[in-house]
Design a protein around this motif. Structure first.
Motif, mmCIF file in Angstrom:
data_model
loop_
_atom_site.group_PDB
_atom_site.id
_atom_site.type_symbol
_atom_site.label_atom_id
_atom_site.label_comp_id
_atom_site.label_asym_id
_atom_site.label_seq_id
_atom_site.Cartn_x
_atom_site.Cartn_y
_atom_site.Cartn_z
ATOM 1 N N THR A 140 -21.981 -122.032 18.083
ATOM 2 C CA THR A 140 -21.070 -122.825 17.240
ATOM 3 C C THR A 140 -20.153 -121.918 16.440
ATOM 4 N N LEU A 141 -20.721 -120.852 15.870
ATOM 5 C CA LEU A 141 -19.917 -119.895 15.107
ATOM 6 C C LEU A 141 -18.873 -119.247 15.996
ATOM 7 N N THR A 142 -19.238 -118.880 17.198
ATOM 8 C CA THR A 142 -18.288 -118.248 18.121
ATOM 9 C C THR A 142 -17.122 -119.182 18.417
ATOM 10 N N GLU A 143 -17.429 -120.425 18.691
ATOM 11 C CA GLU A 143 -16.371 -121.386 19.007
ATOM 12 C C GLU A 143 -15.488 -121.662 17.795
ATOM 13 N N GLN A 144 -16.113 -121.769 16.632
ATOM 14 C CA GLN A 144 -15.347 -122.126 15.432
ATOM 15 C C GLN A 144 -14.422 -121.002 14.997
ATOM 16 N N VAL A 145 -14.875 -119.756 15.115
ATOM 17 C CA VAL A 145 -14.086 -118.620 14.644
ATOM 18 C C VAL A 145 -13.175 -118.060 15.733
ATOM 19 N N LEU A 146 -13.707 -117.892 16.945
ATOM 20 C CA LEU A 146 -12.937 -117.231 18.008
ATOM 21 C C LEU A 146 -12.379 -118.196 19.041
ATOM 22 N N GLY A 147 -12.573 -119.490 18.843
ATOM 23 C CA GLY A 147 -12.137 -120.474 19.833
ATOM 24 C C GLY A 147 -10.691 -120.313 20.269
ATOM 25 N N ASP B 164 -4.950 -111.723 28.254
ATOM 26 C CA ASP B 164 -4.533 -111.705 26.857
ATOM 27 C C ASP B 164 -5.755 -111.802 25.939
ATOM 28 N N ARG B 165 -6.701 -112.662 26.295
ATOM 29 C CA ARG B 165 -7.932 -112.846 25.511
ATOM 30 C C ARG B 165 -8.726 -111.552 25.408
ATOM 31 N N ASP B 166 -8.907 -110.879 26.533
ATOM 32 C CA ASP B 166 -9.725 -109.677 26.538
ATOM 33 C C ASP B 166 -9.100 -108.557 25.722
ATOM 34 N N VAL B 167 -7.758 -108.435 25.770
ATOM 35 C CA VAL B 167 -7.092 -107.393 24.988
ATOM 36 C C VAL B 167 -7.325 -107.610 23.503
ATOM 37 N N LEU B 168 -7.152 -108.846 23.033
ATOM 38 C CA LEU B 168 -7.312 -109.118 21.605
ATOM 39 C C LEU B 168 -8.781 -108.951 21.169
ATOM 40 N N LEU B 169 -9.703 -109.444 21.960
ATOM 41 C CA LEU B 169 -11.112 -109.316 21.600
ATOM 42 C C LEU B 169 -11.568 -107.861 21.618
ATOM 43 N N ASP B 170 -11.097 -107.094 22.596
ATOM 44 C CA ASP B 170 -11.456 -105.667 22.650
ATOM 45 C C ASP B 170 -10.880 -104.925 21.454
ATOM 46 N N THR B 171 -9.676 -105.312 21.031
ATOM 47 C CA THR B 171 -9.066 -104.667 19.875
ATOM 48 C C THR B 171 -9.863 -104.965 18.608
ATOM 49 N N LEU B 172 -10.252 -106.225 18.432
ATOM 50 C CA LEU B 172 -11.079 -106.579 17.282
ATOM 51 C C LEU B 172 -12.388 -105.786 17.282
ATOM 52 N N ALA B 173 -13.066 -105.711 18.435
ATOM 53 C CA ALA B 173 -14.340 -105.008 18.537
ATOM 54 C C ALA B 173 -14.159 -103.521 18.228
ATOM 55 N N ALA B 174 -13.067 -102.921 18.725
ATOM 56 C CA ALA B 174 -12.824 -101.499 18.473
ATOM 57 C C ALA B 174 -12.542 -101.261 16.993
ATOM 58 N N TRP B 175 -11.781 -102.163 16.356
ATOM 59 C CA TRP B 175 -11.462 -102.023 14.927
ATOM 60 C C TRP B 175 -12.742 -102.069 14.072
ATOM 61 N N PHE B 176 -13.644 -102.984 14.404
ATOM 62 C CA PHE B 176 -14.917 -103.058 13.679
ATOM 63 C C PHE B 176 -15.768 -101.812 13.960
ATOM 64 N N ARG C 19 -1.906 -110.753 15.179
ATOM 65 C CA ARG C 19 -1.901 -111.926 16.062
ATOM 66 C C ARG C 19 -3.255 -112.630 16.035
ATOM 67 N N CYS C 20 -4.324 -111.836 15.991
ATOM 68 C CA CYS C 20 -5.677 -112.423 15.882
ATOM 69 C C CYS C 20 -5.798 -113.230 14.594
ATOM 70 N N GLU C 21 -5.270 -112.698 13.506
ATOM 71 C CA GLU C 21 -5.336 -113.407 12.229
ATOM 72 C C GLU C 21 -4.561 -114.721 12.309
ATOM 73 N N GLN C 22 -3.405 -114.695 12.952
ATOM 74 C CA GLN C 22 -2.597 -115.910 13.061
ATOM 75 C C GLN C 22 -3.318 -116.981 13.885
ATOM 76 N N LEU C 23 -3.925 -116.548 15.011
ATOM 77 C CA LEU C 23 -4.576 -117.519 15.897
ATOM 78 C C LEU C 23 -5.865 -118.078 15.292
ATOM 79 N N THR C 24 -6.639 -117.248 14.610
ATOM 80 C CA THR C 24 -7.933 -117.697 14.066
ATOM 81 C C THR C 24 -7.809 -118.300 12.675
ATOM 82 N N GLY C 25 -6.700 -118.021 12.000
ATOM 83 C CA GLY C 25 -6.543 -118.519 10.629
ATOM 84 C C GLY C 25 -7.408 -117.765 9.638
ATOM 85 N N ARG C 26 -7.819 -116.566 9.990
ATOM 86 C CA ARG C 26 -8.648 -115.748 9.118
ATOM 87 C C ARG C 26 -7.988 -114.399 8.889
ATOM 88 N N SER C 27 -8.297 -113.827 7.686
ATOM 89 C CA SER C 27 -7.670 -112.570 7.303
ATOM 90 C C SER C 27 -8.685 -111.444 7.334
#
Length: 442
Positions: free
Chosen positions: A358-365, A374-386, A412-420
């Motif tokens: 549920t958390l995955t869908e709500q935050v990363l949906g 496009d999905r994999d690039v953004l998710l890989d970037t987030l994972a690398a940043w963390f 772009r991730c922030e815009q799509l997820t609505g999180r900062s």
């Protein structure tokens, strides 16, 4: 000559008899006389069996501490056992064939019973030899009293008497060892069942003392359970302290898919437990669970190891096993070692798969519904940043791109997820959602 006469003269009715040596007939007579002397003395011993039994028990009490204890605990039962054995021994002198089976059954039952009672085998064999010696001594005494001239005849039956003693010593030893193996199997099976119940969390409080005794682990103390898939040390199931480093208390329990090691890592002192590790990255306990189990700290090739956190008391080992299973579920499929105390966020996510999904869908949906590339690039970037502790520069080096490219993808991730990514609460949500997706993707 008349034909009939010639015929009778030439007919042979059989082989020519060979005269028997005189010594053989003398030996046969001696043997018969020896048996008569033996039987005469044995019949007297039958009537004197109670006194013979008392004599043997007196010798056993003096020479065998194990039998002394047995007589103190159950004198009547011990007396009856010795009496029965002596009766079969003496009656076998009178009718060896007719009493053989009954004598064997009696000896076998004695061997089994004494194994179950824990009487040492050496003491049991000594008792049988003492019984044989006493019977022979009484035969000699009785023959000397009633027919002194027949004493020399007993020499001819001495071998038979002592062969009987040896036969029954071997028989009672076989019965004892077979019963001992069966008892050992039952004990091992009982201990295995108790250990399984302990690990399942279904052990009864009333069974804890027996469980502690069977596993050779104290009822009170600090325990860690280690779950192992592949690469377990080649020790037999149920191994105890004798096969592990000195001073270490361990019990191995082999499962169908997962093996579990129960390790005592600390004792209770003055009502207080040993403290939790100050450094979660190290063992921190007086005893390192992996070292105790003979496992390398970095795991074994192809093996997966999950180390749970410590619990207090043997009764809580079921909780420790669930924690070890949780650590094992975080372990990568290719193998490795996961200590639960070092992976608490992952454990928190995977402990409730429904909430993690549920958390995955709500935050990363919104990201997950993009085109795969496009999905994999953004998710890989987030994972690398963390993974780079929020450094765009190092994340770019890891992803082989410029830091500005990393920053653009993050915006772009922030815009799509609505999180900062500048808001701590949002960072926690995104991090946990990425962890949940990684662990629950299968």
């Amino acid at each position: 000559m008349h034909p009939a006469v010639r015929t009778r003269a030439t007919i042979r009715t059989g082989p020519t008899p060979v005269p028997q040596p005189r010594t053989r007939r003398i030996r046969s007579l001696i043997d018969a006389d020896a048996l008569r002397a033996l039987h005469r003395a044995a019949r007297v011993l039958i009537d004197d069996l109670p006194e013979l039994t008392d004599r043997l028990l007196a010798v056993l009490r003096e020479q065998e501490p194990a039998y002394r204890t047995a007589m103190e605990n159950d004198h009547a039962g011990t007396w009856e056992e010795v009496h029965r054995s002596l009766r079969h021994s003496v009656t076998s002198l009178l009718d060896p064939r007719g009493t053989r089976e009954a004598a064997h059954r009696c000896t076998w039952r004695i061997g089994v019973a004494r194994a179950e009672q824990g009487l040492p085998l050496d003491a049991l064999l000594h008792a049988f030899r003492l019984g044989g010696s006493l019977v022979w001594q009484r035969l000699v005494e009785e023959t000397s009293r009633s027919a002194p001239e027949d004493i020399r005849l007993l020499v001819h039956v001495a071998t038979d008497v002592w062969n009987f003693v040896d036969e029954h010593c071997s028989l009672v030893a076989d019965a004892y060892r077979q019963a001992e193996r069966q008892l050992a199997w039952r004990r091992e099976n009982r201990v295995r069942l108790l250990a399984a119940a302990l690990l399942d969390g279904t052990s009864r409080i009333a069974d804890l003392p027996e469980t502690a005794d069977g596993l050779r682990l104290p009822e009170h103390g600090r325990y860690v359970v280690v779950a192992v898939v592949g690469g377990r040390p080649q020790w037999p199931a149920g191994v105890h302290t004798t096969a592990v480093p000195p001073g270490v208390s361990v019990y191995w329990h082999s499962g169908v898919e997962v093996d579990y090691g129960i390790v005592l890592v600390g004792e209770e002192r003055d009502g207080q437990d040993d403290p939790e590790p100050a450094n979660p990255g190290a063992s921190g306990y007086p005893v390192n669970p992996l070292e105790s189990l003979g496992l390398p700290a970095d795991g074994v090739p192809g093996g997966r190891i999950g180390v749970g956190s410590a619990v207090t008391g043997l009764a809580a080992v079921g909780d420790a096993r669930r924690l070890a299973d949780l650590a094992l579920s975080i372990c990568p499929p290719e193998g490795g070692t996961v200590r639960l105390t070092e992976h608490l966020p992952e454990a928190l996510v995977i402990s409730c798969a429904e909430l993690g999904a549920t958390l995955t869908e709500q935050v990363l949906g919104p990201l997950l519904r993009l085109e795969p590339a496009d999905r994999d690039v953004l998710l890989d970037t987030l994972a690398a940043w963390f993974a780079c502790d929020g450094s765009a520069q190092r994340a770019g080096e890891r992803l082989y791109c410029h830091r500005n490219t990393v920053l653009n993808r993050l915006r772009r991730c922030e815009q799509l997820t609505g999180r900062s990514l500048a808001r701590p609460a949002d960072v926690v949500e995104i991090s946990l959602a990425l962890t949940a997706r990684r662990l629950l993707r299968g």
